[in-house]
Design an enzyme around this catalytic site. Structure first.
Site, PDB file in Angstrom:
ATOM      1  CB  SER A 147      -0.748  -0.032   1.072  1.00  0.00           C
ATOM      2  OG  SER A 147      -0.104   0.105   2.572  1.00  0.00           O
ATOM      3  CG  HIS A 447       5.679 -10.292  42.745  1.00  0.00           C
ATOM      4  ND1 HIS A 447       5.044  -9.285  42.449  1.00  0.00           N
ATOM      5  CD2 HIS A 447       6.738 -10.028  43.836  1.00  0.00           C
ATOM      6  CE1 HIS A 447       5.194  -8.153  43.511  1.00  0.00           C
ATOM      7  NE2 HIS A 447       6.012  -8.571  44.225  1.00  0.00           N
TER       8      HIS A 447
HETATM    9  P1  FAD Z   1       4.854  -3.626   1.435  1.00  0.00           P
HETATM   10  O1  FAD Z   1       5.512  -3.772   2.706  1.00  0.00           O
HETATM   11  O2  FAD Z   1       3.890  -2.279   1.106  1.00  0.00           O
HETATM   12  O3  FAD Z   1       5.536  -3.995   0.459  1.00  0.00           O
HETATM   13  C1  FAD Z   1       5.475  -3.957  -0.973  1.00  0.00           C
HETATM   14  C2  FAD Z   1       6.275  -4.014  -1.824  1.00  0.00           C
HETATM   15  O4  FAD Z   1       6.244  -4.447  -2.950  1.00  0.00           O
HETATM   16  C3  FAD Z   1       7.311  -3.025  -1.846  1.00  0.00           C
HETATM   17  O5  FAD Z   1       8.721  -3.319  -1.580  1.00  0.00           O
HETATM   18  C4  FAD Z   1       7.023  -2.385  -3.170  1.00  0.00           C
HETATM   19  O6  FAD Z   1       8.263  -1.940  -3.495  1.00  0.00           O
HETATM   20  C5  FAD Z   1       7.031  -3.547  -3.936  1.00  0.00           C
HETATM   21  N1  FAD Z   1       6.161  -3.457  -5.207  1.00  0.00           N
HETATM   22  C6  FAD Z   1       4.988  -2.907  -5.378  1.00  0.00           C
HETATM   23  N2  FAD Z   1       4.624  -3.122  -6.706  1.00  0.00           N
HETATM   24  C7  FAD Z   1       5.683  -3.672  -7.278  1.00  0.00           C
HETATM   25  C8  FAD Z   1       5.530  -3.914  -8.769  1.00  0.00           C
HETATM   26  N3  FAD Z   1       5.021  -3.821  -9.587  1.00  0.00           N
HETATM   27  N4  FAD Z   1       7.117  -4.800  -8.880  1.00  0.00           N
HETATM   28  C9  FAD Z   1       7.933  -4.909  -7.889  1.00  0.00           C
HETATM   29  N5  FAD Z   1       7.917  -4.704  -6.750  1.00  0.00           N
HETATM   30  C10 FAD Z   1       6.443  -4.090  -6.433  1.00  0.00           C
HETATM   31  N6  FAD Z   1       2.318  -2.414  10.824  1.00  0.00           N
HETATM   32  C11 FAD Z   1       2.540  -3.135  11.757  1.00  0.00           C
HETATM   33  O7  FAD Z   1       2.194  -4.287  12.031  1.00  0.00           O
HETATM   34  N7  FAD Z   1       3.454  -2.705  12.904  1.00  0.00           N
HETATM   35  C12 FAD Z   1       3.965  -1.515  12.895  1.00  0.00           C
HETATM   36  O8  FAD Z   1       4.652  -0.955  13.764  1.00  0.00           O
HETATM   37  C13 FAD Z   1       3.646  -0.693  11.645  1.00  0.00           C
HETATM   38  N8  FAD Z   1       4.483   0.594  11.517  1.00  0.00           N
HETATM   39  C14 FAD Z   1       4.132   1.345  10.338  1.00  0.00           C
HETATM   40  C15 FAD Z   1       4.624   2.453  10.321  1.00  0.00           C
HETATM   41  C16 FAD Z   1       4.587   3.235   9.155  1.00  0.00           C
HETATM   42  C17 FAD Z   1       4.994   4.624   8.989  1.00  0.00           C
HETATM   43  C18 FAD Z   1       3.763   2.719   8.091  1.00  0.00           C
HETATM   44  C19 FAD Z   1       3.706   3.706   6.713  1.00  0.00           C
HETATM   45  C20 FAD Z   1       3.339   1.534   8.217  1.00  0.00           C
HETATM   46  C21 FAD Z   1       3.330   0.749   9.387  1.00  0.00           C
HETATM   47  N9  FAD Z   1       2.851  -0.423   9.256  1.00  0.00           N
HETATM   48  C22 FAD Z   1       3.152  -1.259  10.621  1.00  0.00           C
HETATM   49  C23 FAD Z   1       2.009  -1.252   8.239  1.00  0.00           C
HETATM   50  C24 FAD Z   1       2.984  -2.182   7.737  1.00  0.00           C
HETATM   51  O9  FAD Z   1       4.169  -1.500   7.091  1.00  0.00           O
HETATM   52  C25 FAD Z   1       2.410  -2.768   6.567  1.00  0.00           C
HETATM   53  O10 FAD Z   1       1.013  -3.284   6.812  1.00  0.00           O
HETATM   54  C26 FAD Z   1       3.065  -3.874   5.606  1.00  0.00           C
HETATM   55  O11 FAD Z   1       4.150  -3.536   5.225  1.00  0.00           O
HETATM   56  C27 FAD Z   1       2.470  -4.411   4.653  1.00  0.00           C
HETATM   57  O12 FAD Z   1       3.122  -5.387   4.024  1.00  0.00           O
HETATM   58  P2  FAD Z   1       2.988  -5.813   2.404  1.00  0.00           P
HETATM   59  O13 FAD Z   1       3.866  -7.033   2.070  1.00  0.00           O
HETATM   60  O14 FAD Z   1       1.415  -6.191   2.258  1.00  0.00           O
HETATM   61  O15 FAD Z   1       3.469  -4.636   1.638  1.00  0.00           O
END
Ligand code: FAD
Ligand code: NAI
Length: 468
Positions: A147, A447
């Site tokens: 996202s 504790h």
């Molecule tokens: P993402 O981590 O978003 O990874 C997606 C990846 O896909 C990225 O590397 C991107 O470059 C790649 N990508 C996209 N399209 C393409 C394409 N067409 N080709 C090749 N690569 C592509 N969650 C928690 O549980 N605990 C926390 O403490 C927490 N802190 C957060 C703090 C911040 C500031 C933010 C913004 C988010 C936080 N989150 C936290 C949420 C968490 O980061 C996300 O829920 C999580 O990263 C989602 O994982 P994902 O694998 O679905 O996607």
């Protein structure tokens, strides 16, 4: 001849990389595609990990200023070296993303650097920065593209003055004033970082409460605690425009329900109004993968899209946008593809806000139980009555447990307090095993620990807590 894989995963965030490791462990030949220079996605590069590095450092800075003298430690007023704090954050990110590179090598996972596009079921094209395209043949594809930050219409993000979380994680000086739009997890965590380092933080929130989705009683008490830390809240308020001036920013706000507009000036505005799924350039429309109105890839209970051989997990599908939810879905889909019974229990996904005190929650809130017409009992135990909390000057907050009135089964647990994010897992394990409050109350707790407050709350659902 294109190389052939059992599984190709697009995106290496916590969903994608965990899925890749588990699939490789289960004997599949796995490829990953990543467009960013380092692996680990939002979580490791611009999310969970860098934010927690700054939250930890800024919390210690704050403690050195305010708690040390009470503990008999005289070090004078601490001075901030922001670039060293940022270097700690960058080192933490590098060490974690490097760890994923190691895991890929260890598990013989092939990594393709570039932007992935699904040409057809079984075929992914990767365009590298050099303009070259590589084609991958693959039996199955998992979309794990995550996202991006949601934006406000008419407000242009420059990541310097008007920032998302990405810019707020790398400001080069402490702003005098920080305006946060959205009292959700990002707004309160990153607002806390900059408030501790000296910024005056004002939070504008559309709804009449903070942290929507969390237990309301918890949110109300937590808001008061943040108020004491200097946060100013403007609830039931919306931002309608931001004007850049030489001095900073003029932000126009209005009551959410409509009414007279007023203007606030600030140095930095952080837009933290949620995140939206990212599928740009994946070619989903061309190959007919269904998305819902909010842009989320639609899957069945086995993470399968409407196109054979294409699956999706993590932030790009429905459900809480949390790293551990994405990881669990990554494991589940790998197991399903290996012919096993992969499954995620969405009723027991903890949520933690890493502020001070922390807020942690698992299962149903009181509002959920009321809406579902479930008869429940509730008990609360305050950290003011916990010996360890007193010794650590950490008496803010409480543990609240909700259990089924008839069966005593624990349905939810909500904690505000230091280390709440660690303590919540005791309730999560209990709930995973459908445990009762009595099970928890009869479990011997060491504790003095903060966790004794969890047991005391469980005791409160039976014959009574001992220490209140
Ligand atoms: P993402 O981590 O978003 O990874 C997606 C990846 O896909 C990225 O590397 C991107 O470059 C790649 N990508 C996209 N399209 C393409 C394409 N067409 N080709 C090749 N690569 C592509 N969650 C928690 O549980 N605990 C926390 O403490 C927490 N802190 C957060 C703090 C911040 C500031 C933010 C913004 C988010 C936080 N989150 C936290 C949420 C968490 O980061 C996300 O829920 C999580 O990263 C989602 O994982 P994902 O694998 O679905 O996607
Ligand atoms: P969020 O959904 O947590 O909060 C957004 C807030 O903005 C809500 O309170 C909402 O009512 C408010 N809002 C929406 N539109 C608005 C407007 N126009 N004006 C004023 N307020 C408005 O989203 P946030 O904080 O951006 O985080 C995004 C995601 O990242 C969350 O889903 C969260 O799960 C994840 N995350 C998780 C963390 C953790 O687990 N500790 C830390 C940071 C992010």
């Amino acid at each position: 001849m294109a190389e052939t894989f059992d599984l190709t995963i697009i995106g290496t965030g916590p969903g994608g990389y965990v899925c890749a490791v588990r699939a490789a462990q289960l004997g599949m030949k796995v490829a990953v595609v990543e467009k960013w220079p380092s692996f680990g996605g939002t979580c490791l590069n611009i999310g969970c990990i860098p934010s927690k590095a700054l939250l930890h450092a800024s919390e210690l800075f704050e403690e050195a200023s305010h708690s040390f003298p009470q503990l008999g430690i005289e070090v004078g007023a601490p001075t901030l070296n922001l670039s060293a704090m940022m270097a700690h954050k960058d080192d933490t990110v590098a060490s974690n993303t490097g760890g994923i590179e190691y895991l890929f090598k260890k598990n013989k996972i092939t990594a393709f650097k570039g932007t992935g596009r699904i040409v057809a079921a079984g075929k992914v094209a990767v365009s590298g920065d050099d303009g070259a395209t590589t084609e991958i043949e693959t039996k199955n594809i998992v979309i794990a593209t995550g996202s991006v930050s949601a934006t406000l219409p008419g407000i242009e993000i420059d990541e310097e003055k008007i920032v998302t979380s990405t810019g707020a994680l790398k400001l080069d000086k402490v702003p005098e004033n920080l305006l946060v739009i959205g009292a959700g997890v990002i707004g309160l965590e990153l607002g806390s970082v900059w408030a501790r380092l000296g910024a005056k933080v004002t939070v504008v929130e559309f709804l009449d409460r903070i942290l929507p989705g969390m237990d309301l009683d918890v949110a109300k008490q937590f808001q008061r605690m943040l108020g004491k830390q200097g946060f100013e809240f403007k609830l039931g308020t919306k931002v309608t425009g931001i004007e850049k001036t030489d001095a900073g920013l003029n932000v126009t706000i209005e009551p959410a329900a409509g009414g007279e507009a007023t203007t606030l000036s600030t140095d930095i505005a952080l837009v933290a109004i949620g995140r939206v799924p990212f599928t740009e350039g994946l070619g989903l429309e061309e190959i007919g993968v269904e998305c819902d109105k909010r842009g989320r890839v639609v899957t069945d209970a086995h993470y399968k899209t409407n196109v054979e051989g294409i699956y999706a997990i993590g932030d790009v599908i429905a459900g809480p946008m949390l790293a551990h939810k994405a990881e669990d879905e990554g494991i589940a889909v790998a197991e399903i593809l290996a012919g096993q019974a992969g499954h995620v229990n969405y009723g027991v996904i903890p949520g933690v806000v890493y502020t001070n005190p922390e807020v942690a929650s698992v299962g149903k809130t009181e509002e959920d139980l009321k809406a579902e017409g479930i008869e429940y009992k509730a008990a609360k135990f305050p950290f003011t009555a916990n010996g360890r909390a007193k010794a650590m000057l950490a008496t803010q907050g409480f543990v609240k447990i909700l259990a089924d009135k008839a069966t005593d089964r624990v349905l939810g647990c909500h904690i505000v307090g230091k280390g709440a994010g660690e303590m919540i897992h005791e309730a999560a394990v209990l709930m995973e095993f459908s445990g009762s409050a009595e099970d928890l109350a009869r479990t011997c707790h060491a504790h003095p620990t903060m966790s004794e407050a969890v047991r005391e709350a469980a005791l409160g659902l039976g014959d009574g807590s001992i220490h209140i």
